[in-house]
Scaffold this active site. Structure first.
Site, PDB file in Angstrom:
ATOM      1  N   ASP A  70     -18.819 -50.865  53.877  1.00 13.50           N
ATOM      2  CA  ASP A  70     -17.441 -50.996  53.818  1.00 13.50           C
ATOM      3  C   ASP A  70     -16.947 -49.606  53.327  1.00 13.50           C
ATOM      4  O   ASP A  70     -17.587 -48.966  52.276  1.00 13.50           O
ATOM      5  CB  ASP A  70     -17.196 -52.327  53.044  1.00 13.50           C
ATOM      6  CG  ASP A  70     -17.670 -53.308  53.480  1.00 13.50           C
ATOM      7  OD1 ASP A  70     -17.737 -53.698  54.709  1.00 13.50           O
ATOM      8  OD2 ASP A  70     -18.013 -54.395  52.400  1.00 13.50           O
ATOM      9  N   ASP A  76     -11.376 -50.761  44.409  1.00 13.74           N
ATOM     10  CA  ASP A  76     -12.838 -51.458  44.528  1.00 13.74           C
ATOM     11  C   ASP A  76     -13.282 -50.559  43.265  1.00 13.74           C
ATOM     12  O   ASP A  76     -14.016 -51.198  42.554  1.00 13.74           O
ATOM     13  CB  ASP A  76     -13.524 -50.773  45.685  1.00 13.74           C
ATOM     14  CG  ASP A  76     -13.261 -51.864  46.973  1.00 13.74           C
ATOM     15  OD1 ASP A  76     -12.800 -53.165  46.532  1.00 13.74           O
ATOM     16  OD2 ASP A  76     -13.519 -51.419  47.959  1.00 13.74           O
ATOM     17  N   GLU A  99     -21.104 -55.662  43.958  1.00 19.50           N
ATOM     18  CA  GLU A  99     -20.885 -55.341  45.227  1.00 19.50           C
ATOM     19  C   GLU A  99     -20.955 -53.820  45.428  1.00 19.50           C
ATOM     20  O   GLU A  99     -21.500 -53.297  46.400  1.00 19.50           O
ATOM     21  CB  GLU A  99     -19.529 -55.821  45.842  1.00 19.50           C
ATOM     22  CG  GLU A  99     -19.646 -55.472  47.400  1.00 19.50           C
ATOM     23  CD  GLU A  99     -18.115 -55.771  47.825  1.00 19.50           C
ATOM     24  OE1 GLU A  99     -17.390 -56.300  47.188  1.00 19.50           O
ATOM     25  OE2 GLU A  99     -17.833 -55.189  49.271  1.00 19.50           O
ATOM     26  N   GLU A 100     -20.417 -53.273  44.400  1.00 18.98           N
ATOM     27  CA  GLU A 100     -20.257 -51.677  44.573  1.00 18.98           C
ATOM     28  C   GLU A 100     -21.564 -50.881  44.095  1.00 18.98           C
ATOM     29  O   GLU A 100     -21.329 -49.567  44.026  1.00 18.98           O
ATOM     30  CB  GLU A 100     -18.936 -51.397  43.629  1.00 18.98           C
ATOM     31  CG  GLU A 100     -17.627 -52.187  44.200  1.00 18.98           C
ATOM     32  CD  GLU A 100     -17.314 -52.010  45.786  1.00 18.98           C
ATOM     33  OE1 GLU A 100     -17.830 -50.968  46.153  1.00 18.98           O
ATOM     34  OE2 GLU A 100     -16.760 -53.112  46.390  1.00 18.98           O
ATOM     35  N   ASP A 118     -18.237 -59.558  42.327  1.00 21.07           N
ATOM     36  CA  ASP A 118     -17.475 -58.980  43.391  1.00 21.07           C
ATOM     37  C   ASP A 118     -16.258 -58.279  42.543  1.00 21.07           C
ATOM     38  O   ASP A 118     -15.096 -59.233  42.483  1.00 21.07           O
ATOM     39  CB  ASP A 118     -17.127 -59.856  44.526  1.00 21.07           C
ATOM     40  CG  ASP A 118     -16.153 -59.210  45.462  1.00 21.07           C
ATOM     41  OD1 ASP A 118     -15.875 -57.925  45.503  1.00 21.07           O
ATOM     42  OD2 ASP A 118     -16.122 -59.921  46.731  1.00 21.07           O
ATOM     43  N   LEU A 120     -13.550 -56.564  43.258  1.00 16.72           N
ATOM     44  CA  LEU A 120     -12.281 -56.519  43.821  1.00 16.72           C
ATOM     45  C   LEU A 120     -12.563 -56.992  45.302  1.00 16.72           C
ATOM     46  O   LEU A 120     -13.072 -56.606  46.218  1.00 16.72           O
ATOM     47  CB  LEU A 120     -11.724 -55.050  44.163  1.00 16.72           C
ATOM     48  CG  LEU A 120     -10.253 -54.862  43.859  1.00 16.72           C
ATOM     49  CD1 LEU A 120      -9.625 -55.347  45.115  1.00 16.72           C
ATOM     50  CD2 LEU A 120      -9.771 -55.571  42.690  1.00 16.72           C
ATOM     51  N   ASP A 121     -12.131 -58.290  45.467  1.00 16.57           N
ATOM     52  CA  ASP A 121     -12.247 -58.973  47.008  1.00 16.57           C
ATOM     53  C   ASP A 121     -11.063 -58.786  47.800  1.00 16.57           C
ATOM     54  O   ASP A 121     -10.274 -59.218  47.208  1.00 16.57           O
ATOM     55  CB  ASP A 121     -12.533 -60.563  46.681  1.00 16.57           C
ATOM     56  CG  ASP A 121     -12.665 -61.421  47.921  1.00 16.57           C
ATOM     57  OD1 ASP A 121     -13.695 -60.948  48.537  1.00 16.57           O
ATOM     58  OD2 ASP A 121     -11.932 -62.142  48.118  1.00 16.57           O
ATOM     59  N   GLU A 277     -20.292 -63.643  46.002  1.00 14.30           N
ATOM     60  CA  GLU A 277     -19.176 -64.201  46.601  1.00 14.30           C
ATOM     61  C   GLU A 277     -19.481 -65.732  47.179  1.00 14.30           C
ATOM     62  O   GLU A 277     -18.537 -66.473  46.433  1.00 14.30           O
ATOM     63  CB  GLU A 277     -18.760 -63.461  48.073  1.00 14.30           C
ATOM     64  CG  GLU A 277     -18.461 -62.127  47.800  1.00 14.30           C
ATOM     65  CD  GLU A 277     -17.958 -61.298  49.136  1.00 14.30           C
ATOM     66  OE1 GLU A 277     -17.046 -60.910  49.197  1.00 14.30           O
ATOM     67  OE2 GLU A 277     -18.632 -61.553  50.146  1.00 14.30           O
TER      68      GLU A 277
HETATM   69  P1  AHG Z   1     -14.643 -57.297  50.077  1.00 16.63           P
HETATM   70  O1  AHG Z   1     -13.365 -56.798  50.118  1.00 16.63           O
HETATM   71  O2  AHG Z   1     -15.055 -57.734  48.579  1.00 16.63           O
HETATM   72  O3  AHG Z   1     -15.501 -56.601  50.877  1.00 16.63           O
HETATM   73  O4  AHG Z   1     -14.465 -58.944  50.648  1.00 16.63           O
HETATM   74  C1  AHG Z   1     -13.883 -58.908  52.051  1.00 16.63           C
HETATM   75  C2  AHG Z   1     -14.353 -60.363  52.718  1.00 16.63           C
HETATM   76  C3  AHG Z   1     -13.366 -61.281  52.304  1.00 16.63           C
HETATM   77  O5  AHG Z   1     -12.602 -61.131  51.391  1.00 16.63           O
HETATM   78  C4  AHG Z   1     -12.657 -61.601  53.409  1.00 16.63           C
HETATM   79  O6  AHG Z   1     -12.364 -62.998  53.493  1.00 16.63           O
HETATM   80  C5  AHG Z   1     -13.391 -61.141  54.422  1.00 16.63           C
HETATM   81  O7  AHG Z   1     -14.103 -60.130  53.992  1.00 16.63           O
HETATM   82  C6  AHG Z   1     -12.755 -60.570  55.589  1.00 16.63           C
HETATM   83  O8  AHG Z   1     -13.587 -60.147  56.633  1.00 16.63           O
HETATM   84  P2  AHG Z   1     -12.835 -59.992  58.295  1.00 16.63           P
HETATM   85  O9  AHG Z   1     -12.031 -58.880  58.245  1.00 16.63           O
HETATM   86  O10 AHG Z   1     -14.142 -59.599  58.886  1.00 16.63           O
HETATM   87  O11 AHG Z   1     -12.209 -61.238  58.618  1.00 16.63           O
HETATM   88 MN    MN Z   2     -15.532 -59.874  48.461  1.00 15.39          MN
HETATM   89 MN    MN Z   3     -15.312 -56.607  47.003  1.00 12.69          MN
END
Ligand code: AHG
Ligand code: MN
Ligand code: MN
Length: 331
Positions: A70, A76, A99-100, A118, A120-121, A277
């Site tokens: 990501d 983050d 996560e980071e 995590d 920052l989610d 998570e």
């Molecule tokens: P993060 O920002 O910690 O990487 O988590 C993202 C996760 C979660 O928060 C969210 O429900 C999901 O990714 C969304 O994914 P899609 O865009 O694939 O739906």
């Molecule tokens: Mn997350």
């Molecule tokens: Mn995150």
């Protein structure tokens, strides 16, 4: 211990809640309470930074990727620094999984707790001023204090968590926690700089009427998930998907519903990460009377093999999570 023995009157400040209940938890010591305070304080700092992100040029990515591939957003990285620095300086933690960070961060070998976080989610929602969160789990290490940290210390199944929680930076900021004796939600009052208990002994309705899933990936969902979604549609359930796990989870906890991130063509094991998570939210939902599975197995019983392991995730009202498993069993 019984949930009813926890002292939890509405309006009590977090610090008072921790103090009045500290003696009642077999697992709780002064160190444990201090650790929770460190997380709560970092949450205030991150909350402050999120609130001024647009003004301080804190929105947007920094051009690097995390271990899952990501794009890392500025917040983050900043949130990761804030939480890990507080945990390192606080001195109550021997290891951190984030996560980071690609590897486990070994901190103070004379401490007894392991934290998975995590920081920052929902980071794709930072730029657009939509709710985001932080998710964390606390474990007790298995090896003796002072010894070298081992895989057994940080790769524990979710059923050994001593505390799980999340911060939701939403229309108000909330801290929701469980220590295995019910779920308690604290709302942050920025004018006083304090969290107050606003939601005591939270319970999710057994029958939910909301389903939350990224339907853009519908075509690559397994058949049992498609059948379940069809069933929701036929029963006039509402579809709600924010794209921040914490925010979607929190809404469903209050109103009743299910959040799903199944396997897809892009993410054959699902996208969400077991250690920082799914486990925390699974512990919270079970304490609130709900359920969490990977489609059939209980999330909390999965033995992790990797700190960044992904897992299909179905979490929410028990009747809905069980129905998913029924469809899977029929297939
Ligand atoms: P993060 O920002 O910690 O990487 O988590 C993202 C996760 C979660 O928060 C969210 O429900 C999901 O990714 C969304 O994914 P899609 O865009 O694939 O739906
Ligand atoms: Mn997350
Ligand atoms: Mn995150």
């Amino acid at each position: 211990m019984e949930e009813s023995r926890i002292a939890a009157p509405i309006g009590i400040p977090l610090d008072r809640f921790i103090k009045s209940n500290q003696d009642r938890f077999p697992t709780a010591t002064g160190e444990f309470s201090q650790l929770l305070r460190d997380i709560a304080l970092s949450g205030k700092v991150v909350n402050r930074e999120i609130n001024k992100a647009g003004l301080m040029n804190l929105a947007g990515s920094i051009g690097t990727k995390n271990i899952a591939g990501d794009d890392q957003q500025k917040l983050d990285v900043l949130a990761n620094i804030r939480f890990s620095r507080a945990l390192e300086k606080g001195g109550e933690v021997c290891a951190i999984i984030s996560e980071e960070e690609e590897h486990v961060i070994e901190v103070n070998k004379n401490s007894k707790y392991v934290v998975a976080i995590d920081p920052l989610d929902g980071s794709s929602n930072i730029d657009v001023n939509v709710s985001i969160g932080t998710i964390f789990s606390i474990y007790k290490r298995r090896s003796s204090v002072g010894a070298v940290i081992t895989r057994e210390d940080y790769l524990q199944p979710g059923n050994t968590q001593v505390l799980a929680g999340y911060l939701l930076y939403g229309s108000s900021t909330m801290l929701v926690i469980t220590m295995g004796y019910g779920v308690f939600g604290f709302t942050y009052d920025p004018s006083l700089g304090e969290y107050f208990l606003s939601h005591t002994r939270m319970k999710i309705p057994v029958e939910g009427r909301i389903y939350s899933v990224n339907e853009g990936s519908y075509h690559s969902f397994p058949d049992y998930v498609k059948q379940f979604i069809e069933d929701c549609r036929n029963n006039n359930c509402s579809g709600r998907y924010i794209g921040s796990l914490v925010a979607d989870f929190h809404r469903n906890l209050l109103k009743g519903g299910i959040y799903m991130y199944p396997s897809t063509a892009k993410n054959p094991n699902g996208k969400l990460r077991l250690m920082y998570e799914c486990n925390a939210l699974a512990f919270i939902i079970e304490q609130a009377g709900g359920a969490a599975t990977d489609g059939e197995k209980r999330i909390l019983d999965i033995a992790p093999t990797d700190i960044h392991q992904q897992v299909p995730f179905f979490v929410g009202s028990t009747s809905m999570v069980e129905k998913v498993a029924d469809f899977k069993g029929r297939g």
